[in-house]
Design a protein around this motif. Structure first.
Motif, PDB file in Angstrom:
ATOM      1  N   ASP A   1       6.160 -33.641  68.638  1.00 22.70           N
ATOM      2  CA  ASP A   1       6.932 -34.955  68.492  1.00 22.70           C
ATOM      3  C   ASP A   1       6.771 -36.034  69.570  1.00 22.70           C
ATOM      4  OD1 ASP A   1       7.880 -33.421  66.410  1.00 22.70           O
ATOM      5  OD2 ASP A   1       9.689 -32.698  67.330  1.00 22.70           O
ATOM      6  N   GLU A   2       6.350 -35.660  70.665  1.00 19.71           N
ATOM      7  CA  GLU A   2       6.232 -36.568  71.565  1.00 19.71           C
ATOM      8  C   GLU A   2       4.756 -37.277  71.350  1.00 19.71           C
ATOM      9  OE1 GLU A   2       6.520 -34.812  75.412  1.00 19.71           O
ATOM     10  OE2 GLU A   2       8.528 -34.051  75.131  1.00 19.71           O
ATOM     11  N   THR A   3       3.866 -36.861  70.683  1.00 18.23           N
ATOM     12  CA  THR A   3       2.700 -37.470  70.922  1.00 18.23           C
ATOM     13  C   THR A   3       2.177 -37.847  69.452  1.00 18.23           C
ATOM     14  OG1 THR A   3       1.548 -35.120  70.727  1.00 18.23           O
ATOM     15  CG2 THR A   3       1.641 -36.378  72.847  1.00 18.23           C
ATOM     16  N   ILE A   4       2.352 -37.023  68.301  1.00 19.30           N
ATOM     17  CA  ILE A   4       1.877 -37.435  67.074  1.00 19.30           C
ATOM     18  C   ILE A   4       1.987 -39.041  66.590  1.00 19.30           C
ATOM     19  CG2 ILE A   4       2.434 -37.215  64.481  1.00 19.30           C
ATOM     20  CD1 ILE A   4       0.581 -35.199  65.903  1.00 19.30           C
ATOM     21  N   ALA A   5       1.452 -39.592  66.135  1.00 18.41           N
ATOM     22  CA  ALA A   5       1.544 -41.240  65.710  1.00 18.41           C
ATOM     23  C   ALA A   5       2.761 -41.283  65.011  1.00 18.41           C
ATOM     24  CB  ALA A   5       0.236 -41.679  65.184  1.00 18.41           C
ATOM     25  N   ALA A   6       3.575 -42.388  65.116  1.00 22.90           N
ATOM     26  CA  ALA A   6       4.643 -42.594  64.066  1.00 22.90           C
ATOM     27  C   ALA A   6       4.057 -42.792  62.830  1.00 22.90           C
ATOM     28  CB  ALA A   6       5.441 -43.901  64.676  1.00 22.90           C
ATOM     29  N   GLY A   7       4.805 -42.489  61.761  1.00 24.36           N
ATOM     30  CA  GLY A   7       4.454 -42.691  60.332  1.00 24.36           C
ATOM     31  C   GLY A   7       3.503 -41.487  59.772  1.00 24.36           C
ATOM     32  N   THR A   8       3.352 -40.413  60.684  1.00 25.13           N
ATOM     33  CA  THR A   8       2.668 -39.421  60.151  1.00 25.13           C
ATOM     34  C   THR A   8       3.471 -38.207  59.687  1.00 25.13           C
ATOM     35  OG1 THR A   8       0.995 -39.654  61.811  1.00 25.13           O
ATOM     36  CG2 THR A   8       0.937 -37.555  60.848  1.00 25.13           C
ATOM     37  N   ASP A   9       3.237 -37.741  58.397  1.00 26.67           N
ATOM     38  CA  ASP A   9       3.782 -36.676  57.682  1.00 26.67           C
ATOM     39  C   ASP A   9       3.338 -35.636  58.159  1.00 26.67           C
ATOM     40  OD1 ASP A   9       5.399 -35.167  56.087  1.00 26.67           O
ATOM     41  OD2 ASP A   9       4.408 -35.660  54.013  1.00 26.67           O
ATOM     42  N   VAL A  10       4.500 -34.721  58.845  1.00 30.21           N
ATOM     43  CA  VAL A  10       4.146 -33.443  59.544  1.00 30.21           C
ATOM     44  C   VAL A  10       4.916 -32.357  58.635  1.00 30.21           C
ATOM     45  CG1 VAL A  10       4.162 -32.074  61.737  1.00 30.21           C
ATOM     46  CG2 VAL A  10       4.125 -34.370  61.808  1.00 30.21           C
TER      47      VAL A  10
END
Length: 651
Positions: A63-72
């Protein structure tokens, strides 16, 4: 006709509304997939269950590093509890159907089971999505080689060897190492690994394995351990009874039951009663995975990712357990991460402590300055008081000098009259011519000669009294300082003559011993006399201060001798001497060893000697008593060569 037409119009309007709604629905339907495809999607597949603390920490790092707007999307195999071909087929079908419309662009495999599952069913699931794995030991990856080029990841190592070595150093009295594992496949893998690695500690400790035991029996065994034991465990997923556990919960139960410290290679055990151990950080693991996923989504090829060879391990220790088991704190490495240790006052309040220290230093400096100023003020007040006393004494001396001049004037008149009467009486007696003839004409010639002798004594004593008064007036009179050539032998003789009566009164002997006939210097006669008088009176006072002794010790000797560049005056007494610690202080103003002394005499003497470019010092004589010495420069190098000895009167 009219009602039918109205109905037709109403039907037309309803149709138009239906067509409008249908158009909107078509637009939304067409826009929906377009918008979804614009958002990148990743699928995270964990091989274990969601409740594991490691899962939570990895998700935190992601959560701290995944780019914003990415569907996880996150899925869990939970392979520790569920297995079998039917289960695998069901999970494969579920994932394929669930993400058929929107397949993931990148897949993240968490753990060995997740990676083997994805590699085995990749063609049936998402064959074109690159895979990033984490939480897999290097030995496991080596067994799966060769991996496809688009399957990359960061290996980890649970450093059991370093953890056990640290445990033995923290507990140097430990003789027994108890290793606890469970009955699940994951647990059996840990057991096999530990049986190989524990051989490194042969000779240092005796290993004992508690593997696949029922939990109740295991806890009883741990409670009964001797104090010379330590426990190492990786936790377990299943015990000997077939009951499922979370490894962290199993480790916490063991830590609560054990009578000795328990170590484990996982940072998720902190706060559960486990002492600690070397382990990779699951949060850091999630961050590294997140950065790799971002790079892949940005178009970086999997082979071009800069991935570490292995995730670094960190030593995590629980400070409460360190204190509980009284472990050797000196063996704790400096780079260890200590949990639950309350910071010291300086660590918790660093800025406040620095400010407080600065304020205290300033306050201390101010207090010291005030104390110094107070001491200076007291010293100044004491000096002022002593100077006031000195001025009062000087005033009395000045008054006494003026009175002495007046008294001397008054005494000189009767002395002059006595001398005149003596001269007249001698004339009457015929003194000066035919005295013997005149005496024969008296009825009693013997009485005539006796009267003449009496008159001679009166004349001599009268002249002597007049000379004493003259010298006293010269000493006490206000005269301007004049430097003229003078003979120290002559000046010393005058001083001895002046103090002769005082020596007799004190029942002392005052003598002058001169090794030169003449000692010519340039100076003020009155001031040099004052120096000699001060030294002689000081010597007399020193003799009076001691108990009455032999007559030969009640002696004051003033000597004069030639030196290389001038003359030395020495005044020696036979008193008690000077204390060694006072030798450097006797010439200081207001310092005196006499109960009623003002401490000004020797200070004045030093000032007068310095004025004449000489020096003065004091020392104790070898035969007892003190010796004060003054050296004055000679005038033009003229020094007497013959010895001249002049004795004063003694009482």
């Amino acid at each position: 006709m009219m009602p039918r037409f109205v109905c037709f119009l109403r039907s037309l309007r309803c149709a138009r509304r239906l067509l409008g709604l249908l158009g909107c629905a078509l637009l939304l339907a067409s826009a929906g997939p377009a918008t979804a495809t614009e958002e990148p999607r990743i699928l995270v597949l964990f091989g274990y269950q969601r409740a594991l603390p490691a899962t939570i920490k990895v998700e935190q790092g992601l959560d701290e590093t995944i780019a914003a707007g990415t569907d996880v999307s996150i899925e869990f195999l939970d392979s520790a509890r569920f297995s079998g071909e039917a289960y695998v087929r069901a999970v494969t079908r579920f994932l394929r159907d669930k993400y058929a419309q929107r397949p993931p662009q990148v897949i993240v495999a968490g753990g060995e089971d997740a990676l083997t599952f994805l590699l085995s069913h990749r063609e049936a699931l998402f064959p074109h999505a690159p895979i990033v794995h984490f939480g897999i030991r290097r030995s496991m990856l080596a067994s799966l080689a060769p991996l496809p080029a688009d399957v990359v990841g960061i290996p980890i190592e649970f450093d059991a060897v370093r953890t056990i070595d640290l445990a033995l150093r923290l507990s140097p009295r430990a003789k027994r190492l108890v290793l606890v594992t469970g009955a699940a496949p994951w647990d059996r893998a840990w057991e096999a690994r530990l049986r190989k690695e524990v051989t490194r500690f042969a000779g240092r400790v005796t290993p004992e394995f508690l593997a696949g035991l029922p939990t109740d029996e295991l806890l009883e065994r741990l409670r009964a351990l001797d104090r010379d034991s330590i426990v190492f465990t990786s936790g377990y997923f299943r015990d000997g009874n077939g009951d499922d556990f979370i490894p962290v919960a199993a480790g916490a139960a063991m830590a609560r039951a054990a009578s000795v410290p328990v170590f484990a290679p996982s940072d998720t055990t902190m706060g559960t009663g486990i002492v600690g151990g070397y382990s990779p950080s699951y949060v850091v693991m999630g961050r590294e995975v997140g950065r790799s996923v971002n790079a892949l989504l940005d178009g970086v090829a999997p082979q071009a990712l800069a991935l570490p060879a292995v995730l670094p391990t960190t030593l995590n220790l629980d400070w409460n357990q360190i204190r509980r088991w009284r472990l050797d704190r000196d063996e704790i490495p400096e780079d260890a991460v200590i949990h639950f240790r309350e910071p010291s006052f300086l660590e918790a309040h660093r800025d406040e402590a620095i400010l407080f220290a600065v304020v205290m230093l300033l306050q201390s400096g101010l207090i010291v300055w005030l104390l110094v100023e107070r001491r200076r003020r007291r010293v100044a007040e004491q000096a002022e008081q002593k100077q006031r006393f000195a001025l009062v004494h000087a005033s009395r001396v000045s008054v006494a000098g003026e009175l002495t001049g007046s008294i001397a004037h008054e005494i000189n008149q009767p002395l002059g009259a006595i001398l005149s009467n003596t001269d007249a009486a001698e004339l009457i007696l015929g003194a000066g011519a035919g005295t013997d003839t005149e005496a024969e004409s008296w009825p009693d010639p013997a009485r005539h000669r006796e009267l003449r002798a009496i008159l001679a004594d009166i004349r001599r004593d009268d002249l002597r009294a007049s000379e004493v008064i003259r010298r006293l007036r010269a000493l006490l009179g206000k005269q301007r300082t004049e430097s003229t050539p003078l003979d120290l032998v002559e000046v010393a003789g005058e001083v001895v003559a002046l103090l002769r009566v005082e020596a007799r009164r004190r029942r002392m002997t005052l003598s002058l011993d001169s090794a030169v006939q003449h000692a010519i210097i340039l100076g003020d006669r009155i001031q040099i006399q004052q120096v000699m008088i001060i030294l002689v009176i000081n010597a007399m006072d020193a003799i009076d201060a001691m108990d009455a002794g032999a007559a030969d010790r009640r002696l004051v000797v003033m000597t004069l001798e030639a030196r290389a560049r001038g003359y030395r005056i020495t005044v020696t007494d036979h008193g008690t001497g000077i204390a060694p610690e006072h030798l450097e202080q006797v010439f200081e103003s207001f310092f005196s060893t006499k109960p009623d002394g003002m401490g000004l005499g020797l200070s004045i003497a030093r000032t007068l000697v310095n004025t004449h470019h000489g020096r003065i010092w004091a020392e104790n004589a070898a035969a007892g008593g003190a010796r004060f010495q003054v050296e004055l420069p000679a005038l033009g190098g003229a020094r007497g060569e013959s010895r001249f000895n002049k004795e004063g009167a003694s009482a």
